[in-house]
Design a protein around this motif. Sequence first.
Motif, PDB file in Angstrom:
ATOM      1  N   GLU B 123      -1.914  12.619  -4.159  1.00 39.32           N
ATOM      2  CA  GLU B 123      -2.424  11.323  -4.614  1.00 39.32           C
ATOM      3  C   GLU B 123      -1.288  10.433  -5.108  1.00 39.32           C
ATOM      4  OE1 GLU B 123      -6.255  10.469  -4.749  1.00 39.32           O
ATOM      5  OE2 GLU B 123      -5.409  11.539  -3.054  1.00 39.32           O
ATOM      6  N   VAL B 124      -0.277  11.063  -5.733  1.00 36.94           N
ATOM      7  CA  VAL B 124       0.888  10.296  -6.186  1.00 36.94           C
ATOM      8  C   VAL B 124       1.611   9.679  -4.989  1.00 36.94           C
ATOM      9  CG1 VAL B 124       3.192  10.529  -7.179  1.00 36.94           C
ATOM     10  CG2 VAL B 124       1.251  11.575  -8.322  1.00 36.94           C
ATOM     11  N   VAL B 125       1.844  10.516  -3.965  1.00 38.15           N
ATOM     12  CA  VAL B 125       2.546  10.031  -2.770  1.00 38.15           C
ATOM     13  C   VAL B 125       1.738   8.921  -2.106  1.00 38.15           C
ATOM     14  CG1 VAL B 125       3.344  10.691  -0.471  1.00 38.15           C
ATOM     15  CG2 VAL B 125       3.721  12.216  -2.392  1.00 38.15           C
ATOM     16  N   ARG B 126       0.427   9.157  -1.999  1.00 35.71           N
ATOM     17  CA  ARG B 126      -0.435   8.164  -1.359  1.00 35.71           C
ATOM     18  C   ARG B 126      -0.367   6.830  -2.124  1.00 35.71           C
ATOM     19  NH1 ARG B 126      -5.869   6.527  -0.959  1.00 35.71           N
ATOM     20  NH2 ARG B 126      -6.220   7.335  -3.037  1.00 35.71           N
ATOM     21  N   GLY B 127      -0.466   6.922  -3.461  1.00 34.28           N
ATOM     22  CA  GLY B 127      -0.410   5.710  -4.274  1.00 34.28           C
ATOM     23  C   GLY B 127       0.908   4.973  -4.083  1.00 34.28           C
ATOM     24  N   ALA B 128       2.008   5.737  -4.023  1.00 32.07           N
ATOM     25  CA  ALA B 128       3.320   5.108  -3.887  1.00 32.07           C
ATOM     26  C   ALA B 128       3.451   4.426  -2.533  1.00 32.07           C
ATOM     27  CB  ALA B 128       4.417   6.159  -4.058  1.00 32.07           C
ATOM     28  N   ILE B 129       2.910   5.071  -1.481  1.00 32.10           N
ATOM     29  CA  ILE B 129       3.000   4.457  -0.149  1.00 32.10           C
ATOM     30  C   ILE B 129       2.176   3.176  -0.101  1.00 32.10           C
ATOM     31  CG2 ILE B 129       2.386   4.758   2.288  1.00 32.10           C
ATOM     32  CD1 ILE B 129       3.145   7.678   2.019  1.00 32.10           C
ATOM     33  N   ILE B 130       0.983   3.234  -0.715  1.00 37.41           N
ATOM     34  CA  ILE B 130       0.129   2.043  -0.709  1.00 37.41           C
ATOM     35  C   ILE B 130       0.779   0.901  -1.483  1.00 37.41           C
ATOM     36  CG2 ILE B 130      -2.061   1.138  -1.587  1.00 37.41           C
ATOM     37  CD1 ILE B 130      -3.318   3.782  -0.906  1.00 37.41           C
ATOM     38  N   SER B 131       1.557   1.258  -2.535  1.00 31.43           N
ATOM     39  CA  SER B 131       2.106   0.213  -3.401  1.00 31.43           C
ATOM     40  C   SER B 131       3.275  -0.543  -2.743  1.00 31.43           C
ATOM     41  CB  SER B 131       2.579   0.823  -4.718  1.00 31.43           C
ATOM     42  OG  SER B 131       3.803   1.492  -4.511  1.00 31.43           O
ATOM     43  N   VAL B 132       3.775  -0.067  -1.589  1.00 25.77           N
ATOM     44  CA  VAL B 132       4.815  -0.822  -0.879  1.00 25.77           C
ATOM     45  C   VAL B 132       4.169  -2.099  -0.328  1.00 25.77           C
ATOM     46  CG1 VAL B 132       6.390  -0.802   1.085  1.00 25.77           C
ATOM     47  CG2 VAL B 132       6.103   1.249  -0.295  1.00 25.77           C
ATOM     48  N   PRO B 133       4.789  -3.264  -0.593  1.00 23.68           N
ATOM     49  CA  PRO B 133       4.144  -4.531  -0.211  1.00 23.68           C
ATOM     50  C   PRO B 133       3.802  -4.590   1.285  1.00 23.68           C
ATOM     51  CG  PRO B 133       6.073  -4.935  -1.567  1.00 23.68           C
ATOM     52  CD  PRO B 133       6.052  -3.482  -1.295  1.00 23.68           C
ATOM     53  N   ARG B 134       2.665  -5.222   1.591  1.00 23.70           N
ATOM     54  CA  ARG B 134       2.212  -5.327   2.985  1.00 23.70           C
ATOM     55  C   ARG B 134       3.250  -5.991   3.884  1.00 23.70           C
ATOM     56  NH1 ARG B 134      -2.420  -4.770   5.161  1.00 23.70           N
ATOM     57  NH2 ARG B 134      -1.993  -6.411   6.651  1.00 23.70           N
ATOM     58  N   GLY B 135       3.979  -6.939   3.321  1.00 27.91           N
ATOM     59  CA  GLY B 135       4.972  -7.681   4.096  1.00 27.91           C
ATOM     60  C   GLY B 135       5.990  -6.764   4.761  1.00 27.91           C
ATOM     61  N   GLN B 136       6.275  -5.623   4.103  1.00 28.88           N
ATOM     62  CA  GLN B 136       7.229  -4.672   4.668  1.00 28.88           C
ATOM     63  C   GLN B 136       6.703  -4.109   5.978  1.00 28.88           C
ATOM     64  OE1 GLN B 136      10.270  -3.813   3.282  1.00 28.88           O
ATOM     65  NE2 GLN B 136       9.945  -5.379   1.722  1.00 28.88           N
ATOM     66  N   TRP B 137       5.401  -3.779   5.994  1.00 27.49           N
ATOM     67  CA  TRP B 137       4.790  -3.289   7.234  1.00 27.49           C
ATOM     68  C   TRP B 137       4.840  -4.357   8.315  1.00 27.49           C
ATOM     69  CZ3 TRP B 137       3.821   1.364   8.746  1.00 27.49           C
ATOM     70  CH2 TRP B 137       3.482   2.376   7.807  1.00 27.49           C
ATOM     71  N   GLU B 138       4.492  -5.581   7.909  1.00 25.58           N
ATOM     72  CA  GLU B 138       4.463  -6.673   8.884  1.00 25.58           C
ATOM     73  C   GLU B 138       5.848  -6.904   9.470  1.00 25.58           C
ATOM     74  OE1 GLU B 138       2.709  -9.595   6.393  1.00 25.58           O
ATOM     75  OE2 GLU B 138       0.758  -8.597   6.446  1.00 25.58           O
ATOM     76  N   ALA B 139       6.857  -6.795   8.585  1.00 21.16           N
ATOM     77  CA  ALA B 139       8.221  -6.997   9.067  1.00 21.16           C
ATOM     78  C   ALA B 139       8.597  -5.922  10.089  1.00 21.16           C
ATOM     79  CB  ALA B 139       9.196  -6.968   7.891  1.00 21.16           C
ATOM     80  N   THR B 140       8.161  -4.654   9.849  1.00 21.66           N
ATOM     81  CA  THR B 140       8.509  -3.602  10.812  1.00 21.66           C
ATOM     82  C   THR B 140       7.826  -3.848  12.139  1.00 21.66           C
ATOM     83  OG1 THR B 140       6.697  -2.171  10.128  1.00 21.66           O
ATOM     84  CG2 THR B 140       8.805  -1.850   9.024  1.00 21.66           C
ATOM     85  N   ILE B 141       6.617  -4.435  12.096  1.00 19.49           N
ATOM     86  CA  ILE B 141       5.940  -4.759  13.350  1.00 19.49           C
ATOM     87  C   ILE B 141       6.722  -5.852  14.082  1.00 19.49           C
ATOM     88  CG2 ILE B 141       3.845  -5.725  14.374  1.00 19.49           C
ATOM     89  CD1 ILE B 141       2.343  -4.441  11.984  1.00 19.49           C
TER      90      ILE B 141
END
Lengths: 218, 242
Positions: B123-141
Amino acid sequence: MWDWAFALEILPTLAKAAVVTVQVTVLGFLIALVVGLMLAACRVMLPGTRFPISLLVELIRSTPLLIQIFFLYFVGPSFGLTLDALTAGILAVGLHYAAYCSEVYRAGFESVPRGQWEASVALNLGRWTTLRDIIIPQAIPPVVPALGNYLVALFKETPLLSAIAVMELMQSAKIIGSQTFRYNEPITLVGLFFLVMSLASAWAIRRVETGINRRYKR
Amino acid sequence: MGIRGLAGVLFLTVAVIWYLSGLEGYKIFVPGLAQGAAMTLQITAAAAVLAVIAAITAALSKLYGPAPLRWLAITYIEVFRGTSALVQLFWLYFVLPVFGITMEAYEAAVLGIGLNIGAYGAEVVRGAIISVPRGQWEATIALNMTRAQALRRIILPQAFAAMIPPWGNLFIELLKTTALVSMITLGDLAFRAQQMNQTTMKTVQIFTLVLLIYLAMSLAITIGMRVLEHRAARGILRARAA
């Protein structure tokens, strides 16, 4: 491998022990709530106690509960504090979680804006009156979910009391196991009991949390 | 407490242990307790490695896995978080043999504690991954990365910094949980303490030493994780500045 008749046969014994488990949980958590609040309040009100209390809290939080239970039960008598197993267990569990709860309360106190203290000074309220009537009513509701999590955690630690032979769920499961040489039914049933209770209380905490959010989010 | 304060308390604790272990009433317990402490450390280290692996696997499966894998991860997390660690240990050690899987006490201990803490860690890992800003994902796309590449190069390194403090708490929790293995007959610190207590009845001396040893171990873990936290935060800050 799995004997339903045997499982049914031991169910009443386990149910009786489950009552003790719930009893330990409720009493232990009451101690944790009250002592935790006292520790947190002392820390806020009496600056001189801040260091000793934080040291005590660190000490309790960084040593295993099992050792603390032994300490209270076995070392207590050499200081004239003789407790029966159940009392020692409840006290140890309660004090252990009081340390955790005091940190939760502290977070609650810190989340109350400083202006509230200043306004109370302006209104000529005493410090203890401020704490009781102004700060605590605002500090507690936001931390109720965190306290709830510790209730579940405490509940799951109660099997440790079997180490000093308190007749709670785990101890009676162990006794059934050693009498009949069948461990799978009693221990699996105990596990299921804990799983069901934990999931139910996690659900209840979520309900309380959303209720509180609805009422306090402006 | 700051890192200096913690180091001070650790130094003081070790000094007190050192002083006590020289005293007449305490001396006889030192070799046994040292053996127990070594066992405790060994279990802690092995279980910590297992916990981290289990946590990352479960978190990634819960977040990005296909439905069956996701359900498996959710079941694992809920079952291990929902039942007592002691019950889990007993189940592994006493019940599994009935189903034909026999384990040494040591294996059962590492497996039980590692999986238990791993479930909380997931749950800690999941929370930390979710807390990375969405923009980072969009940038990788936008950069045409695959999801695996994005996770490995962009998301996980940032999530790593966010998950260090909660992992510090979990490792301390893990250390404290290892005291339970004394109940499945493994010779750790708690077990040696009970054993010597039964033969010598010098309760005060034994348990004072044991408490101090556990305290020193927890403090060492806390300090180590704080240092790691500083390092990781510095990396992120430098990356943001560049």
